[in-house]
Design a protein around this motif. Structure first.
Motif, PDB file in Angstrom:
ATOM      1  N   TYR A 140      62.562  39.062  29.429  1.00  0.00           N
ATOM      2  CA  TYR A 140      63.041  39.092  30.815  1.00  0.00           C
ATOM      3  C   TYR A 140      61.880  38.871  31.879  1.00  0.00           C
ATOM      4  CZ  TYR A 140      67.685  40.538  29.111  1.00  0.00           C
ATOM      5  OH  TYR A 140      68.944  40.675  28.489  1.00  0.00           O
ATOM      6  N   MET A 141      62.268  38.188  32.980  1.00  0.00           N
ATOM      7  CA  MET A 141      61.325  38.082  34.037  1.00  0.00           C
ATOM      8  C   MET A 141      62.184  38.744  35.423  1.00  0.00           C
ATOM      9  SD  MET A 141      59.412  34.589  33.795  1.00  0.00           S
ATOM     10  CE  MET A 141      58.160  34.866  35.397  1.00  0.00           C
ATOM     11  N   TYR A 142      61.519  39.161  36.403  1.00  0.00           N
ATOM     12  CA  TYR A 142      61.748  39.742  37.619  1.00  0.00           C
ATOM     13  C   TYR A 142      61.364  38.939  38.934  1.00  0.00           C
ATOM     14  CZ  TYR A 142      61.962  43.353  34.013  1.00  0.00           C
ATOM     15  OH  TYR A 142      62.186  44.302  32.621  1.00  0.00           O
ATOM     16  N   PRO A 143      62.280  37.745  39.007  1.00  0.00           N
ATOM     17  CA  PRO A 143      61.986  36.857  40.097  1.00  0.00           C
ATOM     18  C   PRO A 143      61.892  37.595  41.683  1.00  0.00           C
ATOM     19  CG  PRO A 143      63.694  36.324  38.911  1.00  0.00           C
ATOM     20  CD  PRO A 143      63.049  37.310  38.164  1.00  0.00           C
ATOM     21  N   LYS A 144      61.156  37.315  42.451  1.00  0.00           N
ATOM     22  CA  LYS A 144      61.332  38.158  43.827  1.00  0.00           C
ATOM     23  C   LYS A 144      61.701  37.052  44.843  1.00  0.00           C
ATOM     24  CE  LYS A 144      57.934  41.707  42.567  1.00  0.00           C
ATOM     25  NZ  LYS A 144      56.401  42.030  42.800  1.00  0.00           N
ATOM     26  N   GLY A 145      61.453  35.614  44.465  1.00  0.00           N
ATOM     27  CA  GLY A 145      62.104  34.839  45.746  1.00  0.00           C
ATOM     28  C   GLY A 145      62.321  33.602  45.052  1.00  0.00           C
ATOM     29  N   ALA A 173      49.462  38.787  37.820  1.00  0.00           N
ATOM     30  CA  ALA A 173      48.799  39.628  38.965  1.00  0.00           C
ATOM     31  C   ALA A 173      49.079  39.305  40.109  1.00  0.00           C
ATOM     32  CB  ALA A 173      47.283  39.717  38.779  1.00  0.00           C
ATOM     33  N   VAL A 174      49.348  38.123  40.499  1.00  0.00           N
ATOM     34  CA  VAL A 174      49.592  37.448  42.102  1.00  0.00           C
ATOM     35  C   VAL A 174      51.163  37.740  42.117  1.00  0.00           C
ATOM     36  CG1 VAL A 174      49.675  35.500  43.508  1.00  0.00           C
ATOM     37  CG2 VAL A 174      47.806  36.055  42.000  1.00  0.00           C
ATOM     38  N   LEU A 175      51.952  37.260  41.317  1.00  0.00           N
ATOM     39  CA  LEU A 175      53.459  37.354  41.696  1.00  0.00           C
ATOM     40  C   LEU A 175      54.287  38.691  41.072  1.00  0.00           C
ATOM     41  CD1 LEU A 175      54.405  33.491  40.461  1.00  0.00           C
ATOM     42  CD2 LEU A 175      53.854  34.235  42.746  1.00  0.00           C
ATOM     43  N   LYS A 176      53.499  39.284  40.158  1.00  0.00           N
ATOM     44  CA  LYS A 176      54.070  40.420  39.877  1.00  0.00           C
ATOM     45  C   LYS A 176      55.639  40.263  39.148  1.00  0.00           C
ATOM     46  CE  LYS A 176      50.928  43.405  42.297  1.00  0.00           C
ATOM     47  NZ  LYS A 176      50.011  42.325  42.911  1.00  0.00           N
ATOM     48  N   GLU A 177      55.906  39.310  38.629  1.00  0.00           N
ATOM     49  CA  GLU A 177      57.177  39.040  38.146  1.00  0.00           C
ATOM     50  C   GLU A 177      57.242  39.339  36.813  1.00  0.00           C
ATOM     51  OE1 GLU A 177      58.137  35.082  39.411  1.00  0.00           O
ATOM     52  OE2 GLU A 177      58.531  35.886  41.478  1.00  0.00           O
TER      53      GLU A 177
END
Length: 222
Positions: free
Chosen positions: A215-220, A201-205
């Motif tokens: 799979y993950m979707y790293p944003k930073g 919920a917090v990172l939305k990755e």
């Protein structure tokens, strides 16, 4: 707008092992409590009241299943061709990252530690603790199972683990430790599920879906 590139995080083997182990642990917790607190059957013939025997059989069956899954997971940690993650399980030894992640969980810091491996510091500590609990509950389970057999492979395993039984204080103490470890798994599941939803919920990755898709979707960099 920065493009989000999906990154493969979990292999099919890790995901299958994770969900199979989750099913095994749920069944073992349920059957374990039914063995500890059996349900009384008031009516019917004696042969129809062998429910605890059936439940114990299912418990042993899934206990052996969990043992094989644990051996497979240890193998993957050291010999996975995609990523042998045993070093990632020691991420908590990076003290600055651990402190930073604790601050992140406590909402003191807006950013967690940078991605350095498959697990964050607190995750690595939790998973290492989980594997330790699985190892202990498998050993105590094999002792409890083996104590009822005089021949065959089970009795041989029991003979090997007999010194451990003495070291732990006897069969009653082994049973008590096995029961306490069960509560440890209950606690771990509650915390694990809460943290997985919180992180998602917090990172939305894609933390939750990654255990299905891989799979993950790293944003930073956190």
């Amino acid at each position: 707008m920065e493009a989000i590139v999906p990154q493969k995080h979990w292999t099919a083997a890790i995901r299958i092992n994770h969900w199979a182990m989750a099913v095994a642990i749920f069944v073992l917790i349920g059957t374990g409590f039914l063995i500890a607190y059996p349900i009384t059957v008031q009516v019917g013939e004696t042969w129809q009241k062998f429910s605890v025997g059936t439940i114990r059989f299912v418990h042993i069956l899934f206990g052996v299943f969990l043992t094989l899954l644990f051996v497979w997971r240890v193998y993957l940690a050291f010999f996975s061709t995609f990523r042998a993650d045993w070093r990632d399980l020691l991420a908590f030894t990076n003290i600055p990252d651990t402190v930073r992640q604790i601050k992140f969980y406590l909402l003191i810091d807006k950013k967690g530690p940078p991605h350095r491996g498959l697990y964050g510091p607190m995750q690595s500590m939790a998973y290492l603790g989980l594997f330790g609990m699985v190892f202990l509950i498998v050993v105590t389970g094999l002792i409890l199972m083996g104590a009822g057999y005089g021949t065959g492979l089970t009795s041989w395993v029991y003979a090997i683990l007999k010194p451990v039984e003495g070291l732990l204080g006897g069969l009653a103490a082994v049973r008590y430790i096995h029961h306490v470890l069960t509560w440890g798994f209950v606690l771990f599941i509650v915390v694990h599920v809460y943290m997985a939803f919180w992180y998602d919920a917090v990172l939305k990755e894609g933390t939750l879906s990654s255990m299905v898709s891989g799979y993950m979707y790293p944003k930073g960099d956190h």
